[in-house]
Enzyme design. Sequence first.
Site, PDB file in Angstrom:
ATOM      1  N   ASP A 214       0.834  -1.209   0.000  1.00 11.61           N
ATOM      2  CA  ASP A 214       0.000   0.000   0.000  1.00 11.61           C
ATOM      3  C   ASP A 214       0.867   1.257   0.000  1.00 11.61           C
ATOM      4  OD1 ASP A 214      -2.364   1.374  -0.050  1.00 11.61           O
ATOM      5  OD2 ASP A 214      -2.752   1.194   2.104  1.00 11.61           O
TER       6      ASP A 214
ATOM      7  N   ASN B 147     -10.799  -2.255  -5.892  1.00  4.43           N
ATOM      8  CA  ASN B 147      -9.969  -1.271  -6.608  1.00  4.43           C
ATOM      9  C   ASN B 147     -10.541  -0.903  -7.985  1.00  4.43           C
ATOM     10  OD1 ASN B 147      -6.827  -2.496  -5.221  1.00  4.43           O
ATOM     11  ND2 ASN B 147      -8.037  -0.736  -4.585  1.00  4.43           N
TER      12      ASN B 147
HETATM   13  C1  IPE Z   1      -5.287  -2.595  -0.383  1.00  7.12           C
HETATM   14  O1  IPE Z   1      -4.996  -1.272  -0.539  1.00  7.12           O
HETATM   15  C2  IPE Z   1      -5.257  -3.257  -1.731  1.00  7.12           C
HETATM   16  C3  IPE Z   1      -3.940  -3.389  -2.322  1.00  7.12           C
HETATM   17  C4  IPE Z   1      -2.820  -3.046  -1.770  1.00  7.12           C
HETATM   18  C5  IPE Z   1      -3.960  -3.957  -3.611  1.00  7.12           C
HETATM   19  P1  IPE Z   1      -6.132  -0.156  -0.720  1.00  7.12           P
HETATM   20  O2  IPE Z   1      -5.407   1.115  -0.870  1.00  7.12           O
HETATM   21  O3  IPE Z   1      -7.077  -0.540  -1.796  1.00  7.12           O
HETATM   22  O4  IPE Z   1      -6.883  -0.287   0.677  1.00  7.12           O
HETATM   23  P2  IPE Z   1      -7.761   0.785   1.459  1.00  7.12           P
HETATM   24  O5  IPE Z   1      -8.738   1.366   0.486  1.00  7.12           O
HETATM   25  O6  IPE Z   1      -6.824   1.823   1.995  1.00  7.12           O
HETATM   26  O7  IPE Z   1      -8.399  -0.007   2.559  1.00  7.12           O
HETATM   27  C1  IPE Z   2      -1.284   0.465  -3.444  1.00  6.41           C
HETATM   28  O1  IPE Z   2      -1.089   1.835  -3.418  1.00  6.41           O
HETATM   29  C2  IPE Z   2      -1.424  -0.079  -4.847  1.00  6.41           C
HETATM   30  C3  IPE Z   2      -2.774  -0.501  -5.210  1.00  6.41           C
HETATM   31  C4  IPE Z   2      -3.821  -0.556  -4.415  1.00  6.41           C
HETATM   32  C5  IPE Z   2      -2.970  -0.897  -6.581  1.00  6.41           C
HETATM   33  P1  IPE Z   2      -2.311   2.838  -3.413  1.00  6.41           P
HETATM   34  O2  IPE Z   2      -2.643   3.188  -4.820  1.00  6.41           O
HETATM   35  O3  IPE Z   2      -3.433   2.286  -2.634  1.00  6.41           O
HETATM   36  O4  IPE Z   2      -1.668   4.084  -2.691  1.00  6.41           O
HETATM   37  P2  IPE Z   2      -2.354   5.000  -1.590  1.00  6.41           P
HETATM   38  O5  IPE Z   2      -2.830   4.088  -0.509  1.00  6.41           O
HETATM   39  O6  IPE Z   2      -3.474   5.718  -2.266  1.00  6.41           O
HETATM   40  O7  IPE Z   2      -1.262   5.889  -1.118  1.00  6.41           O
HETATM   41 MG    MG Z   3      -3.992   2.438  -0.678  1.00  4.49          MG
END
Ligand code: IPE
Ligand code: IPE
Ligand code: MG
Length: 261
Positions: free
Chosen positions: A38, A86
């Site tokens: 994340d 996502n």
């Molecule tokens: C979890 O991260 C999913 C992945 C790392 C693929 P998210 O960024 O989607 O999770 P939330 O929305 O902060 O819970």
């Molecule tokens: C994790 O990074 C990657 C995916 C969920 C694909 P994020 O895109 O969730 O990054 P933040 O959490 O918005 O910083």
């Molecule tokens: Mg995230």
Amino acid sequence: MEFDEGELRAYYADAPDDISLSDIDLTNIPRHVSMIMDGNGRWAEERGLARHQGHIAGVDSLREAVTSSVRLGFDVLSAYAFSTENWRRPQEEVDLLMHLFATTLLKELPLFYQENVRLRFLGDITELPEQTREVFEEGLEKTAAHTGMVFALAVNYGSRAELARATRLVAQDVVAGRMNADEVDERSIEERLYTSGLPDPDLLVRTSGELRLSNYLLWQLAYTEFYVTSKHWPDFSRWDMLRAIRAYQGRNRRFGGVVES
Ligand code: IPE
Ligand code: IPE
Ligand code: MG
């Protein structure tokens, strides 16, 4: 698992001040480490870059995580790359991620050969855009005979969807008379999860500090140790993997039993 200590020591030379390979008990390495990758977006925003730059930078961290996991001798490394939730992101970001998955996997196949890594996917990859699905299927095929570490990438993965699917598969077997309802047990569910045949994670790493599971491996993480770091995923390095293992090795795993003295 094949394990070359000389190679490992060379890989972990030039240690920073707070951690080195000698802090790790090499006889107590977790079998399965799982990662919620994340913080790519925040990493980019902090640098005044577009979010997609964060995803691109995250690929380098993932490559390093695969390499360090092989060196350390894990049986399984799994990583959450794209959740069933996502899809709610802007179409442009979803498209970029799907494209990045396909191009990266193609580019990294030689690494999987070199390291004897077998690829697996967690989640329903039939719902992915055609180009991404085709590359994923090619990756599965081309690494199927590899006997080293399993690298399981969770894409279009959601734990609730996975459990609903397992329940559906059990129900179909009962209706078809292949099993009795009163025979349904934990194994019946486990065998129908995307992770079937893999050991449960010993250690879950989440980057970027959130204290939640975000619909990841709800069943499989029942007795997993958690390690959360405030670092964003693109900053996660081989040294952070060691820090996570050091934390893991300091835990007392009880599995519901009594405290060992
Ligand atoms: C979890 O991260 C999913 C992945 C790392 C693929 P998210 O960024 O989607 O999770 P939330 O929305 O902060 O819970
Ligand atoms: C994790 O990074 C990657 C995916 C969920 C694909 P994020 O895109 O969730 O990054 P933040 O959490 O918005 O910083
Ligand atoms: Mg995230």
